[in-house]
Every structure is written in structure tokens, then in C-alpha cells.
Design a protein around this motif. Structure first.
Motif, short mmCIF file in Angstrom:
data_model
loop_
_atom_site.label_atom_id
_atom_site.label_comp_id
_atom_site.label_asym_id
_atom_site.label_seq_id
_atom_site.Cartn_x
_atom_site.Cartn_y
_atom_site.Cartn_z
N ALA A 53 0.83 -1.21 0.00
CA ALA A 53 0.00 0.00 0.00
C ALA A 53 0.87 1.26 0.00
O ALA A 53 0.57 2.22 -0.71
CB ALA A 53 -0.93 -0.01 1.21
N ALA A 54 1.94 1.26 0.79
CA ALA A 54 2.85 2.41 0.82
C ALA A 54 3.54 2.60 -0.52
O ALA A 54 3.71 3.73 -0.98
CB ALA A 54 3.89 2.22 1.93
N LEU A 55 3.93 1.51 -1.17
CA LEU A 55 4.56 1.61 -2.49
C LEU A 55 3.58 2.15 -3.53
O LEU A 55 3.97 2.94 -4.39
CB LEU A 55 5.12 0.26 -2.92
N ALA A 56 2.32 1.75 -3.44
CA ALA A 56 1.31 2.27 -4.36
C ALA A 56 1.19 3.78 -4.21
O ALA A 56 1.14 4.52 -5.20
CB ALA A 56 -0.03 1.59 -4.12
N GLU A 57 1.19 4.25 -2.98
CA GLU A 57 1.11 5.68 -2.73
C GLU A 57 2.40 6.38 -3.17
O GLU A 57 2.36 7.44 -3.81
CB GLU A 57 0.86 5.94 -1.25
#
Length: 109
Positions: A53-57
Motif C-alpha cells: 500500500a505504501a509503495l502504491a502511494e
């Protein structure tokens, strides 16, 4: 320098994880990999989900465009960023690393 490997479906990124952190955040570079602190506990895949999720952001893509290729039970992971070229990924990464913007809007407990 963080290494990005071209792939037929996008680009592969090596990620070094520090699990059990108070919040998910970008830490910089570690041996050619992107270093992230992950809020979720390593049990049950919570840390992996927090990382993805952090990488997507971080890369400004949908969560569905991030795929964990290897390292589900390891601190060192390989992640496929679907639909990005190495140049696009490097540009987005450089922008975030220079400003050290937070990757997650989750409040710490």
C-alpha cells in the motif's frame, strides 16, 4: 542508488523492510534497495500489505498495480510495479526521496 530492473510488465524494485515500526514510512536506500519501515506486524502478511500500500502511494499507482514477486517471509523483497518504466519509477522515487514525503497517512498508535 536504488536499482530498478526492467520487466515485460513494468519494473522490478528491490525493497528492504524494517517490520514492526510505529508507522509505515520511507527510510531511504539500503544496498541498492528501497528501505521502508512497515507499521504492520510480520505475522499474517500485515507488514507485506502495508508495504504494498505504501509503495502504491509512493509511486502514485493503484494498489492492484503492485505485485510481490518474492520475499513474502523475508526482509528483502522484490516487487513488480505494473505499467511503469524504469525511467518513470526513478523519477517518482527521486521526487519522494528528495522531499522525504510521508508514504502513509495512517496515524501511529
Amino acid at each position: 542508488m536504488i536499482e530498478l530492473q526492467p520487466h515485460a510488465n513494468g519494473v522490478i524494485l528491490a525493497v528492504r523492510v524494517q517490520p514492526g515500526a510505529r508507522r509505515t514510512e520511507l527510510k531511504g536506500e539500503y544496498g541498492g534497495a528501497l528501505k521502508l519501515a512497515a507499521r504492520g506486524a510480520p505475522e499474517g502478511g500485515r507488514a507485506n500489505e502495508a508495504i504494498l500500500a505504501a509503495l502504491a502511494e509512493l509511486f502514485d499507482v493503484r494498489r492492484a498495480e503492485i505485485e510481490l514477486l518474492s520475499g513474502a517471509a523475508s526482509r528483502t523483497k522484490r516487487v513488480l510495479l505494473h505499467g511503469l518504466t524504469a525511467t518513470e519509477a526513478q523519477s517518482r522515487l527521486a521526487r519522494r526521496l528528495s522531499g522525504r514525503e510521508p508514504e502513509s497517512k495512517q496515524a501511529s498508535d
